[in-house]
Write an enzyme that holds these catalytic residues in place. Structure first.
Site, short mmCIF file in Angstrom:
data_model
loop_
_atom_site.label_atom_id
_atom_site.label_comp_id
_atom_site.label_asym_id
_atom_site.label_seq_id
_atom_site.Cartn_x
_atom_site.Cartn_y
_atom_site.Cartn_z
N SER A 15 2.18 24.94 45.51
CA SER A 15 0.84 24.76 45.64
C SER A 15 -0.01 23.72 44.73
O SER A 15 0.59 22.79 43.49
CB SER A 15 0.90 26.58 44.66
N HIS A 16 -0.54 23.40 45.45
CA HIS A 16 -1.48 22.82 44.91
C HIS A 16 -3.23 23.16 43.81
O HIS A 16 -3.91 22.03 43.66
CB HIS A 16 -1.84 21.57 45.97
N GLY A 19 -4.94 25.95 39.10
CA GLY A 19 -4.72 27.04 38.22
C GLY A 19 -3.64 27.70 37.69
O GLY A 19 -2.89 29.03 37.38
N ASP A 76 0.33 33.27 47.76
CA ASP A 76 -1.50 33.25 48.38
C ASP A 76 -2.27 34.81 47.69
O ASP A 76 -1.05 35.67 47.32
CB ASP A 76 -1.27 34.05 49.83
N GLY A 158 -11.02 30.33 39.81
CA GLY A 158 -10.78 30.88 40.72
C GLY A 158 -12.50 31.90 40.14
O GLY A 158 -13.51 31.51 39.92
N ASP A 160 -12.04 34.94 38.31
CA ASP A 160 -11.91 35.53 36.94
C ASP A 160 -13.12 36.33 36.63
O ASP A 160 -13.12 37.25 35.63
CB ASP A 160 -10.91 34.01 37.02
N LYS A 180 -4.76 37.99 30.21
CA LYS A 180 -4.14 38.32 31.57
C LYS A 180 -3.14 38.79 31.88
O LYS A 180 -2.87 39.70 33.39
CB LYS A 180 -4.61 36.94 32.27
P1 IMP Z 1 -4.50 30.19 47.89
O1 IMP Z 1 -3.70 32.16 47.93
O2 IMP Z 1 -4.06 29.48 47.74
O3 IMP Z 1 -5.39 30.45 49.70
O4 IMP Z 1 -6.10 30.46 47.42
C1 IMP Z 1 -6.12 31.85 46.24
C2 IMP Z 1 -7.81 31.77 46.17
O5 IMP Z 1 -8.31 32.89 45.63
C3 IMP Z 1 -8.09 31.13 44.55
O6 IMP Z 1 -7.84 29.60 45.16
C4 IMP Z 1 -8.57 31.78 43.63
O7 IMP Z 1 -9.95 31.73 44.25
C5 IMP Z 1 -8.68 32.99 44.60
N1 IMP Z 1 -7.53 33.59 43.73
C6 IMP Z 1 -6.61 34.06 43.16
N2 IMP Z 1 -5.44 34.28 41.98
C7 IMP Z 1 -6.84 34.28 42.01
C8 IMP Z 1 -6.84 34.34 39.97
O8 IMP Z 1 -5.99 35.07 39.54
N3 IMP Z 1 -8.09 34.57 39.61
C9 IMP Z 1 -8.94 34.03 40.51
N4 IMP Z 1 -8.85 34.01 41.14
C10 IMP Z 1 -8.41 34.20 42.68
#
Ligand code: IMP
Length: 199
Positions: A15-16, A19, A76, A158, A160, A180
């Site tokens: 992952s990049h 958070g 993901d 994100g 949250d 959390k």
């Molecule tokens: P991806 O899995 O890289 O496609 O990105 C998932 C996106 O979902 C993140 O950039 C956040 O915007 C959102 N997301 C996933 N998990 C969380 C979380 O625990 N809190 C807030 N946003 C989340």
């Protein structure tokens, strides 16, 4: 090749997202695993071309495991609004645009769901642990709650600040990481993963 991770094993975090990396490092801490992120190794970020959380987690974990010859873990995940039939879902990151502007993404969720009385919301985390021989293990965690407006809190990342988990009085944006993890989608998926794959 054994498909269990022993203490001291090296694991690539595919992952990049800062958070997510912070949270996954926290969840891995008790396991004495030697964690290296894909960013530290300058691994490219593969395009998320699948149409499910599990599919995209598998794609990312396999790409990192194949590139490094080491086991790799990918998450993901996404925020889902009932009023939007589960959107933004797998496109949660994309709603924030190239600037990763999550204030804008949260505003879009709020605006697009304003005409619906449905406030239900949930987060999904799909984790995939992949080995260089192509073996994969996948796990999914979910937490339910409601979307709130305006967003509250500066913790987390994100979406949250606009997510209030069921039974809680604080949003994920107001909770510290440990609070959390007591209910989160990621911690739930992680508990399944460690039970199945960690020695
Ligand atoms: P991806 O899995 O890289 O496609 O990105 C998932 C996106 O979902 C993140 O950039 C956040 O915007 C959102 N997301 C996933 N998990 C969380 C979380 O625990 N809190 C807030 N946003 C989340």
């Amino acid at each position: 090749m054994t498909h269990l991770l022993a203490p001291g094993s090296r694991l690539i975090l595919a992952s990049h997202n800062k958070g997510k990396l912070r949270e996954i490092r926290g969840l891995l801490q008790p396991w004495a695993i030697d964690v290296v992120s894909a960013g530290e190794l300058n691994l490219p970020e593969p395009d998320e071309t699948e149409d499910s959380f599990i599919g995209n987690a598998r794609l990312k974990a396999l790409a990192a495991a194949t590139a490094t010859g080491l086991p790799a873990l990918a998450d993901d995940s996404g925020f889902c609004a009932g009023a939007l039939s589960g959107a933004p879902g797998i496109t949660s990151a994309r709603w924030a645009g190239p600037e990763k502007d999550f204030r804008m993404a949260m505003q879009r969720v709020h605006t697009e769901s304003a005409s619906s009385p449905d406030r239900s919301a949930w987060f999904i985390s799909a984790l995939c642990l992949a080995w260089p021989d192509g073996h994969t293990e996948t796990f999914e965690g979910r937490v339910d709650g409601v979307q709130i407006w305006p967003p509250r809190g500066e913790h987390g990342f994100g979406y949250d600040p606009m997510f209030l988990p069921s039974g809680a009085s604080e949003t994920y944006g107001e909770m510290d990481q440990e609070q959390k993890h007591a209910t989160s989608h990621r911690a739930r998926a992680f508990a399944l993963l460690t039970a199945a794959c960690f020695k």
